[in-house]
Design a protein around this motif. Structure first.
Motif, PDB file in Angstrom:
ATOM      1  N   SER A 217     -12.542 -74.750 -19.004  1.00 55.31           N
ATOM      2  CA  SER A 217     -13.031 -75.319 -17.750  1.00 55.31           C
ATOM      3  C   SER A 217     -12.185 -74.861 -16.572  1.00 55.31           C
ATOM      4  CB  SER A 217     -13.029 -76.854 -17.826  1.00 55.31           C
ATOM      5  OG  SER A 217     -13.967 -77.317 -18.770  1.00 55.31           O
ATOM      6  N   VAL A 218     -10.874 -74.828 -16.772  1.00 56.81           N
ATOM      7  CA  VAL A 218      -9.996 -74.367 -15.697  1.00 56.81           C
ATOM      8  C   VAL A 218     -10.306 -72.916 -15.344  1.00 56.81           C
ATOM      9  CG1 VAL A 218      -7.603 -73.889 -15.048  1.00 56.81           C
ATOM     10  CG2 VAL A 218      -8.156 -75.995 -16.274  1.00 56.81           C
ATOM     11  N   GLU A 219     -10.452 -72.076 -16.349  1.00 58.28           N
ATOM     12  CA  GLU A 219     -10.729 -70.661 -16.089  1.00 58.28           C
ATOM     13  C   GLU A 219     -12.051 -70.480 -15.351  1.00 58.28           C
ATOM     14  OE1 GLU A 219     -10.579 -69.033 -19.982  1.00 58.28           O
ATOM     15  OE2 GLU A 219      -8.369 -69.031 -20.082  1.00 58.28           O
ATOM     16  N   ARG A 220     -13.096 -71.158 -15.820  1.00 57.64           N
ATOM     17  CA  ARG A 220     -14.399 -71.056 -15.155  1.00 57.64           C
ATOM     18  C   ARG A 220     -14.361 -71.631 -13.751  1.00 57.64           C
ATOM     19  NH1 ARG A 220     -18.723 -74.041 -18.354  1.00 57.64           N
ATOM     20  NH2 ARG A 220     -19.987 -73.310 -16.609  1.00 57.64           N
ATOM     21  N   GLY A 221     -13.666 -72.761 -13.608  1.00 60.35           N
ATOM     22  CA  GLY A 221     -13.590 -73.407 -12.303  1.00 60.35           C
ATOM     23  C   GLY A 221     -12.852 -72.564 -11.282  1.00 60.35           C
ATOM     24  N   LEU A 222     -11.769 -71.911 -11.692  1.00 62.55           N
ATOM     25  CA  LEU A 222     -11.020 -71.069 -10.773  1.00 62.55           C
ATOM     26  C   LEU A 222     -11.855 -69.869 -10.312  1.00 62.55           C
ATOM     27  CD1 LEU A 222      -7.502 -71.074 -12.487  1.00 62.55           C
ATOM     28  CD2 LEU A 222      -8.162 -72.286 -10.392  1.00 62.55           C
ATOM     29  N   ASP A 223     -12.579 -69.261 -11.236  1.00 58.31           N
ATOM     30  CA  ASP A 223     -13.441 -68.143 -10.857  1.00 58.31           C
ATOM     31  C   ASP A 223     -14.491 -68.588  -9.838  1.00 58.31           C
ATOM     32  OD1 ASP A 223     -12.223 -66.186 -12.428  1.00 58.31           O
ATOM     33  OD2 ASP A 223     -13.494 -66.596 -14.161  1.00 58.31           O
ATOM     34  N   ALA A 224     -15.109 -69.732 -10.109  1.00 62.43           N
ATOM     35  CA  ALA A 224     -16.137 -70.240  -9.203  1.00 62.43           C
ATOM     36  C   ALA A 224     -15.548 -70.624  -7.855  1.00 62.43           C
ATOM     37  CB  ALA A 224     -16.843 -71.440  -9.836  1.00 62.43           C
ATOM     38  N   ALA A 225     -14.348 -71.212  -7.871  1.00 64.64           N
ATOM     39  CA  ALA A 225     -13.701 -71.622  -6.627  1.00 64.64           C
ATOM     40  C   ALA A 225     -13.434 -70.435  -5.722  1.00 64.64           C
ATOM     41  CB  ALA A 225     -12.401 -72.359  -6.934  1.00 64.64           C
ATOM     42  N   LEU A 226     -12.975 -69.345  -6.307  1.00 64.23           N
ATOM     43  CA  LEU A 226     -12.686 -68.150  -5.510  1.00 64.23           C
ATOM     44  C   LEU A 226     -13.946 -67.638  -4.830  1.00 64.23           C
ATOM     45  CD1 LEU A 226     -10.670 -66.044  -4.567  1.00 64.23           C
ATOM     46  CD2 LEU A 226     -11.049 -64.796  -6.706  1.00 64.23           C
ATOM     47  N   ASP A 227     -15.067 -67.695  -5.528  1.00 67.36           N
ATOM     48  CA  ASP A 227     -16.322 -67.236  -4.936  1.00 67.36           C
ATOM     49  C   ASP A 227     -16.829 -68.188  -3.847  1.00 67.36           C
ATOM     50  OD1 ASP A 227     -16.413 -64.982  -6.543  1.00 67.36           O
ATOM     51  OD2 ASP A 227     -17.601 -65.960  -8.100  1.00 67.36           O
ATOM     52  N   LEU A 228     -16.602 -69.485  -4.021  1.00 69.04           N
ATOM     53  CA  LEU A 228     -17.133 -70.468  -3.076  1.00 69.04           C
ATOM     54  C   LEU A 228     -16.296 -70.606  -1.807  1.00 69.04           C
ATOM     55  CD1 LEU A 228     -18.209 -73.322  -5.511  1.00 69.04           C
ATOM     56  CD2 LEU A 228     -19.726 -71.977  -4.049  1.00 69.04           C
ATOM     57  N   LEU A 229     -15.004 -70.348  -1.891  1.00 65.04           N
ATOM     58  CA  LEU A 229     -14.142 -70.519  -0.723  1.00 65.04           C
ATOM     59  C   LEU A 229     -14.490 -69.517   0.373  1.00 65.04           C
ATOM     60  CD1 LEU A 229     -10.608 -71.112  -2.286  1.00 65.04           C
ATOM     61  CD2 LEU A 229     -11.891 -72.723  -0.855  1.00 65.04           C
ATOM     62  N   SER A 230     -14.496 -70.001   1.605  1.00 63.10           N
ATOM     63  CA  SER A 230     -14.626 -69.116   2.752  1.00 63.10           C
ATOM     64  C   SER A 230     -13.288 -68.440   3.003  1.00 63.10           C
ATOM     65  CB  SER A 230     -15.046 -69.922   3.993  1.00 63.10           C
ATOM     66  OG  SER A 230     -16.274 -70.594   3.767  1.00 63.10           O
ATOM     67  N   VAL A 231     -13.307 -67.322   3.705  1.00 61.58           N
ATOM     68  CA  VAL A 231     -12.057 -66.654   4.052  1.00 61.58           C
ATOM     69  C   VAL A 231     -11.192 -67.626   4.856  1.00 61.58           C
ATOM     70  CG1 VAL A 231     -11.020 -64.783   5.380  1.00 61.58           C
ATOM     71  CG2 VAL A 231     -13.062 -64.357   4.002  1.00 61.58           C
ATOM     72  N   GLY A 232      -9.940 -67.769   4.433  1.00 63.75           N
ATOM     73  CA  GLY A 232      -9.049 -68.740   5.053  1.00 63.75           C
ATOM     74  C   GLY A 232      -9.063 -70.093   4.385  1.00 63.75           C
TER      75      GLY A 232
END
Length: 307
Positions: A217-232
């Motif tokens: 879950s941590v691995e999947r969540g981190l990947d998804a978080a990187l894609d969802l975050l806006s620059v900054g």
């Protein structure tokens, strides 16, 4: 915040500061728990700000619905944060994501959930009680080698084979269905070896991680978080054991754009830098540990999205 059963959130000020909140920003608390961090974030948002809340535990979502459902700035979802990339409400990006990993204090304190060896209860350990198999079901069906592997990989239990063998021998007579049964079995295998630490600690941790697929879950969540975050945008993650923290640390490092050197060949080409760590790892203060001993193993890491 009326209706929210607030427990003691770990490194509250540090986590909120790490998010560098903007009053009209869009934020996700992927592990609502009992709302301590969420309440602090919401208090800093204007009417234009938005807070998205997730939790895989139905009890946590019930608390969120009771206290926050009428706030127009809040949107709730009962699900594992690993699925955040599938939530259409998050399309358009986020300015910050907070993940407070591991088991929560309310889950530990509710003896009926079976997370703790401190009280006798059904051996469940599921964070989401609506799906998946319990720890008792896993121990009933897994073979000896798989049980030993889980105890070693997720609990770093050096007596993993001995414990697994005893579990398989015991279940041939009767299934292991209670926390006290398992704790007594482990104590009988390994004895008292670490002062101040129950001998079943590593076994219970390992089974909890396996039953809830926590590292995946941590691995999947981190990947998804990187894609969802806006620059900054900022990612703030609180971990409670070395396996979690190692995963977070390596994820941030993998996206820093560093040249990866090798003694056996030329260095690999640098990747596009997508994240940068914000400061060093943060640990709870002595005062916090004194007032909330469960915070003693916590580590907070913050990173900012670059591209």
């Amino acid at each position: 915040m009326a209706g929210v059963d607030v427990h003691i959130p770990v490194m509250l000020d540090e986590a909120v500061e790490g998010l560098a909140l903007r009053e009209n920003g869009r934020y996700l608390d992927g592990t609502f728990g009992r709302g301590g961090h969420a309440s602090a974030i919401l208090a800093r948002l204007s009417d234009e700000g938005r807070l998205f809340l997730m939790d895989r535990d139905p009890s946590a979502i019930a608390v969120a619905e009771a206290g926050l459902a009428t706030d127009p700035r809040v949107t709730l979802r009962h699900d594992n944060f690993a699925t955040m990339g599938e939530w259409s409400a998050l399309e358009g990006g986020l300015d910050g994501i907070l993940l407070d990993l591991g088991v929560s204090s309310p889950q530990l304190d509710d003896r009926s959930r079976g997370f703790s060896f401190m009280a006798d209860a059904p051996l469940d350990m599921r964070m989401d009680t609506t799906r998946g198999i319990s720890a008792a079901e896993f121990l009933a069906d897994a073979d000896e080698a798989e049980i030993a592997d889980v105890l070693w990989r997720f609990g770093e239990e050096r007596f993993s084979r001995r414990i697994a063998r005893t579990i398989v021998e015991r279940r041939a007579t009767a299934p292991i269905t209670r926390t006290a049964e398992l704790a007594d079995l482990v104590a009988g295998c390994v004895g008292r070896r670490e002062p101040g630490k129950n001998p079943a600690t590593r076994t219970f941790q390992a089974l909890r991680i396996r039953v809830n697929a926590e590292l995946e879950s941590v691995e999947r969540g981190l990947d998804a978080a990187l894609d969802l975050l806006s620059v900054g945008g900022r990612l703030a993650v609180i971990s409670f054991h070395s396996l979690e923290d190692r995963t977070v640390k390596q994820f941030i490092r993998a996206h820093e754009g560093r040249v990866q050197g090798s003694r056996r060949g030329p260095p690999a080409a640098a990747k596009l830098a997508r994240l940068k760590p914000v400061g060093k790892a943060i640990f709870p203060s002595d005062a916090e540990v004194a007032s909330n001993p469960r915070s003693r193993s916590a580590v907070l890491r913050v990173a900012e999205k670059l591209a």
